[in-house]
Design an enzyme around this catalytic site. Structure first.
Site, PDB file in Angstrom:
ATOM      1  N   HIS A 193       0.845  -1.196   0.000  1.00  0.00           N
ATOM      2  CA  HIS A 193       0.000   0.000   0.000  1.00  0.00           C
ATOM      3  C   HIS A 193       0.878   1.243   0.000  1.00  0.00           C
ATOM      4  CE1 HIS A 193       0.433   1.383   4.244  1.00  0.00           C
ATOM      5  NE2 HIS A 193       0.557   0.096   4.529  1.00  0.00           N
ATOM      6  N   CYS A 208       3.760  -4.291   6.672  1.00  0.00           N
ATOM      7  CA  CYS A 208       3.333  -4.077   5.295  1.00  0.00           C
ATOM      8  C   CYS A 208       4.512  -3.675   4.409  1.00  0.00           C
ATOM      9  CB  CYS A 208       2.265  -2.993   5.228  1.00  0.00           C
ATOM     10  SG  CYS A 208       0.645  -3.526   5.823  1.00  0.00           S
TER      11      CYS A 208
END
Length: 238
Positions: A193, A208
């Site tokens: 992301h 992440c």
């Protein structure tokens, strides 16, 4: 667990970690004779990687901290999101320089060592050691490589072969109460992301694979649910 207010099998793990110093304790500061904030926040002490940092920045390599050295180091630190940007040639600064050097050396052949599988068709590769990611189709490079920001020490991005299983273009993490644009989940709560901070901002994400907005958008347009992801290596400093 909840993701963006909806029930799913995992809890979202936000990739943007809290900003911490990441450097050794800053030594005594030089107040200088001027009144500028820059002069007042520059360290007089040489760091353990003084010569290496001087060489990288194309400064005279003498192993001694000077005002000009400090200014050059501070400029680099500020541009990469390294805090505190006090001009100290510490381990985080030198580690970042080595990572950038390795990224540049990858050129347009990031999978030269064939560590990311070439028999999977379209696959997103993540090299934790070089903090690089790219998309390939077989052995053919489709996008990248681009710098990424992966999990910090204690919250490392997990290695291994997985697949993208859920995507949300405007995801909201209920765990961290932040936006995760172009989120593509591939391993539990770990996802590709975008973030707006530097890819070199320490200490790293909460697991992440953080990306620059334009890169995350390209990944969103190129990947689909079911596409393979392969993560390997070890992030420096973890």
């Amino acid at each position: 667990m909840r993701i963006s207010g909806k029930t799913h099998g995992v809890r979202a793990r936000h990739g943007a970690a809290l900003s911490v110093a990441g450097l050794l304790a800053a030594p005594a500061l030089v107040l200088g004779t001027g009144t500028s904030a820059q002069a007042a926040s520059c360290t007089a002490s040489k760091g353990p990687y003084q010569k290496q940092v001087e060489k990288y920045l194309k400064r005279p390599v003498d192993g001694r901290q000077s005002t000009a050295d400090c200014k050059a180091i501070r400029t680099f630190q500020a541009s990469k999101g390294i805090t505190p940007a006090a001009g100290y040639a510490g381990p985080v600064t030198w580690r970042t320089m080595k990572t950038i050097t390795a990224q540049k050396a990858a050129g347009k052949n990031p999978n030269k060592a064939r560590k990311c599988p070439t028999n999977k068709g379209r696959i997103a590769c993540v090299d934790l050691t070089r903090q690089l990611s790219w998309i390939q189709d077989g052995a053919k490079l489709r996008f990248g490589p681009v710098p990424v920001r992966t999990g910090r020490d204690g919250a490392e991005t997990r290695t291994g072969a997985t697949r993208i299983y859920w995507r949300n273009i405007d995801h909201w993490s209920t765990l961290y109460d932040v936006r995760m644009p172009y989120a593509q989940f591939f391993d539990g709560g770990q996802a590709f992301h975008s973030v707006t901070k530097s890819m070199y901002d320490n200490p790293g994400s909460a697991g992440c694979v953080n990306m620059r907005p334009a890169d995350a958008k390209s990944y969103w347009n190129l990947l689909r649910n079911g596409d393979d992801v392969f993560v390997y290596g070890r992030k420096p400093g973890t």
